[in-house]
Design a protein around this motif. Structure first.
Motif, PDB file in Angstrom:
ATOM      1  N   ARG A   1       0.841  -1.210   0.000  1.00 35.29           N
ATOM      2  CA  ARG A   1       0.000   0.000   0.000  1.00 35.29           C
ATOM      3  C   ARG A   1       0.872   1.255   0.000  1.00 35.29           C
ATOM      4  O   ARG A   1       0.565   2.221  -0.683  1.00 35.29           O
ATOM      5  N   GLU A   2       1.968   1.236   0.763  1.00 38.48           N
ATOM      6  CA  GLU A   2       2.882   2.376   0.793  1.00 38.48           C
ATOM      7  C   GLU A   2       3.490   2.637  -0.580  1.00 38.48           C
ATOM      8  O   GLU A   2       3.796   3.775  -0.925  1.00 38.48           O
ATOM      9  N   LEU A   3       3.668   1.582  -1.370  1.00 36.83           N
ATOM     10  CA  LEU A   3       4.220   1.715  -2.717  1.00 36.83           C
ATOM     11  C   LEU A   3       3.138   2.025  -3.751  1.00 36.83           C
ATOM     12  O   LEU A   3       3.432   2.116  -4.937  1.00 36.83           O
ATOM     13  N   GLY A   4       1.904   2.176  -3.289  1.00 39.62           N
ATOM     14  CA  GLY A   4       0.831   2.599  -4.179  1.00 39.62           C
ATOM     15  C   GLY A   4       0.060   1.486  -4.855  1.00 39.62           C
ATOM     16  O   GLY A   4      -0.779   1.746  -5.718  1.00 39.62           O
ATOM     17  N   PHE A   5       0.302   0.239  -4.483  1.00 39.26           N
ATOM     18  CA  PHE A   5      -0.463  -0.864  -5.059  1.00 39.26           C
ATOM     19  C   PHE A   5      -1.890  -0.817  -4.521  1.00 39.26           C
ATOM     20  O   PHE A   5      -2.107  -0.515  -3.344  1.00 39.26           O
ATOM     21  N   THR A   6      -2.858  -1.117  -5.377  1.00 40.57           N
ATOM     22  CA  THR A   6      -4.239  -1.222  -4.923  1.00 40.57           C
ATOM     23  C   THR A   6      -4.398  -2.540  -4.168  1.00 40.57           C
ATOM     24  O   THR A   6      -3.540  -3.433  -4.257  1.00 40.57           O
ATOM     25  N   LEU A   7      -5.500  -2.676  -3.469  1.00 41.80           N
ATOM     26  CA  LEU A   7      -5.748  -3.934  -2.750  1.00 41.80           C
ATOM     27  C   LEU A   7      -5.868  -5.101  -3.734  1.00 41.80           C
ATOM     28  O   LEU A   7      -5.390  -6.203  -3.445  1.00 41.80           O
ATOM     29  N   ASP A   8      -6.470  -4.861  -4.890  1.00 35.68           N
ATOM     30  CA  ASP A   8      -6.559  -5.932  -5.895  1.00 35.68           C
ATOM     31  C   ASP A   8      -5.184  -6.316  -6.426  1.00 35.68           C
ATOM     32  O   ASP A   8      -4.908  -7.499  -6.650  1.00 35.68           O
ATOM     33  N   GLU A   9      -4.318  -5.331  -6.626  1.00 30.58           N
ATOM     34  CA  GLU A   9      -2.952  -5.629  -7.073  1.00 30.58           C
ATOM     35  C   GLU A   9      -2.192  -6.404  -6.003  1.00 30.58           C
ATOM     36  O   GLU A   9      -1.438  -7.337  -6.317  1.00 30.58           O
ATOM     37  N   ILE A  10      -2.395  -6.041  -4.752  1.00 27.98           N
ATOM     38  CA  ILE A  10      -1.741  -6.768  -3.653  1.00 27.98           C
ATOM     39  C   ILE A  10      -2.279  -8.193  -3.580  1.00 27.98           C
ATOM     40  O   ILE A  10      -1.515  -9.141  -3.394  1.00 27.98           O
ATOM     41  N   ARG A  11      -3.572  -8.342  -3.766  1.00 24.80           N
ATOM     42  CA  ARG A  11      -4.173  -9.685  -3.774  1.00 24.80           C
ATOM     43  C   ARG A  11      -3.521 -10.524  -4.880  1.00 24.80           C
ATOM     44  O   ARG A  11      -3.183 -11.685  -4.681  1.00 24.80           O
ATOM     45  N   ASN A  12      -3.318  -9.914  -6.044  1.00 23.29           N
ATOM     46  CA  ASN A  12      -2.670 -10.597  -7.159  1.00 23.29           C
ATOM     47  C   ASN A  12      -1.230 -10.974  -6.806  1.00 23.29           C
ATOM     48  O   ASN A  12      -0.797 -12.100  -7.066  1.00 23.29           O
ATOM     49  N   LEU A  13      -0.492 -10.031  -6.208  1.00 22.27           N
ATOM     50  CA  LEU A  13       0.888 -10.322  -5.807  1.00 22.27           C
ATOM     51  C   LEU A  13       0.947 -11.447  -4.781  1.00 22.27           C
ATOM     52  O   LEU A  13       1.796 -12.339  -4.871  1.00 22.27           O
ATOM     53  N   LEU A  14       0.045 -11.418  -3.815  1.00 23.40           N
ATOM     54  CA  LEU A  14       0.008 -12.489  -2.819  1.00 23.40           C
ATOM     55  C   LEU A  14      -0.287 -13.826  -3.488  1.00 23.40           C
ATOM     56  O   LEU A  14       0.297 -14.853  -3.123  1.00 23.40           O
ATOM     57  N   GLY A  15      -1.186 -13.809  -4.468  1.00 22.42           N
ATOM     58  CA  GLY A  15      -1.486 -15.035  -5.213  1.00 22.42           C
ATOM     59  C   GLY A  15      -0.275 -15.552  -5.958  1.00 22.42           C
ATOM     60  O   GLY A  15      -0.033 -16.765  -6.016  1.00 22.42           O
ATOM     61  N   LEU A  16       0.503 -14.639  -6.530  1.00 22.02           N
ATOM     62  CA  LEU A  16       1.725 -15.047  -7.218  1.00 22.02           C
ATOM     63  C   LEU A  16       2.727 -15.650  -6.244  1.00 22.02           C
ATOM     64  O   LEU A  16       3.343 -16.678  -6.515  1.00 22.02           O
ATOM     65  N   VAL A  17       2.884 -14.991  -5.094  1.00 25.98           N
ATOM     66  CA  VAL A  17       3.833 -15.470  -4.085  1.00 25.98           C
ATOM     67  C   VAL A  17       3.398 -16.828  -3.542  1.00 25.98           C
ATOM     68  O   VAL A  17       4.185 -17.772  -3.468  1.00 25.98           O
ATOM     69  N   GLU A  18       2.136 -16.934  -3.174  1.00 29.26           N
ATOM     70  CA  GLU A  18       1.642 -18.167  -2.559  1.00 29.26           C
ATOM     71  C   GLU A  18       1.463 -19.284  -3.566  1.00 29.26           C
ATOM     72  O   GLU A  18       1.528 -20.454  -3.209  1.00 29.26           O
ATOM     73  N   GLY A  19       1.262 -18.935  -4.829  1.00 32.52           N
ATOM     74  CA  GLY A  19       1.077 -19.941  -5.862  1.00 32.52           C
ATOM     75  C   GLY A  19       2.371 -20.470  -6.431  1.00 32.52           C
ATOM     76  O   GLY A  19       2.369 -21.280  -7.343  1.00 32.52           O
ATOM     77  N   GLY A  20       3.481 -19.992  -5.921  1.00 31.54           N
ATOM     78  CA  GLY A  20       4.780 -20.470  -6.382  1.00 31.54           C
ATOM     79  C   GLY A  20       5.122 -19.996  -7.785  1.00 31.54           C
ATOM     80  O   GLY A  20       5.865 -20.656  -8.497  1.00 31.54           O
ATOM     81  N   HIS A  21       4.593 -18.850  -8.189  1.00 34.06           N
ATOM     82  CA  HIS A  21       4.897 -18.322  -9.506  1.00 34.06           C
ATOM     83  C   HIS A  21       6.322 -17.785  -9.552  1.00 34.06           C
ATOM     84  O   HIS A  21       6.942 -17.522  -8.527  1.00 34.06           O
ATOM     85  N   SER A  22       6.783 -17.579 -10.755  1.00 37.35           N
ATOM     86  CA  SER A  22       8.170 -17.160 -10.931  1.00 37.35           C
ATOM     87  C   SER A  22       8.379 -15.697 -10.564  1.00 37.35           C
ATOM     88  O   SER A  22       7.441 -14.895 -10.555  1.00 37.35           O
ATOM     89  N   CYS A  23       9.613 -15.383 -10.306  1.00 35.96           N
ATOM     90  CA  CYS A  23      10.000 -14.003 -10.022  1.00 35.96           C
ATOM     91  C   CYS A  23       9.687 -13.124 -11.229  1.00 35.96           C
ATOM     92  O   CYS A  23       9.363 -11.948 -11.086  1.00 35.96           O
ATOM     93  N   GLY A  24       9.770 -13.703 -12.428  1.00 31.25           N
ATOM     94  CA  GLY A  24       9.460 -12.961 -13.647  1.00 31.25           C
ATOM     95  C   GLY A  24       8.030 -12.457 -13.666  1.00 31.25           C
ATOM     96  O   GLY A  24       7.762 -11.339 -14.125  1.00 31.25           O
ATOM     97  N   GLU A  25       7.104 -13.265 -13.176  1.00 30.04           N
ATOM     98  CA  GLU A  25       5.695 -12.843 -13.130  1.00 30.04           C
ATOM     99  C   GLU A  25       5.504 -11.713 -12.121  1.00 30.04           C
ATOM    100  O   GLU A  25       4.738 -10.777 -12.364  1.00 30.04           O
TER     101      GLU A  25
END
Length: 134
Positions: free
Chosen positions: A59-83
């Motif tokens: 949030r401090e970096l300006g991500f919306t809650l939906d963008e953060i939800r997406n990032l958390l999904g990437l992190v928790e889903g084992g997606h690549s650093c590239g994504e």
């Protein structure tokens, strides 16, 4: 190392996130519901503080809650650093667009204010600019 659970006040202190915001994040499922005592009190494991810190920093970096939800999904889903990188670069482009918009607004407002002589309201260029359709 034994798992140590703590209450919402301690979670708030550890993560730097307001208690009401913690409850809101639970309500919108950005934070999973925590385990509860028999009396119904929330008990948060350490990983909740880490997740909230991640959300707060996002949030401090300006991500919306939906963008953060997406990032958390990437992190928790084992997606690549590239994504994750692609999501961050898309956010950078959004920031650049906002900066350009802010610079245009600053220029317009500064120019309009410079034409204001401080006289009567009907002749005020600032009020005129705010009331115009363009």
């Amino acid at each position: 190392m034994a798992r140590r659970d703590f209450g919402i006040g301690e979670l708030s202190r550890r993560s730097g996130v307001n208690i009401e915001t913690v409850r809101y994040y639970e309500k919108i499922a950005l934070l999973p519901p925590p385990p509860r005592t028999e009396g119904g009190h929330r008990l948060y494991p350490d990983d909740y503080a880490k997740r909230l810190t991640f959300i707060r920093r996002g949030r401090e970096l300006g991500f919306t809650l939906d963008e953060i939800r997406n990032l958390l999904g990437l992190v928790e889903g084992g997606h690549s650093c590239g994504e994750v990188r692609e999501a961050a670069l898309a956010h950078v482009e959004d920031i650049r667009r906002k900066i350009a918009d802010l610079r245009r607004m600053e220029k317009l407002l500064s120019e309009t204010a410079a034409r204001c002589a401080g006289g009567a309201a009907p002749a005020c260029p600032i009020i005129g600019a705010l009331g115009s359709a363009s």
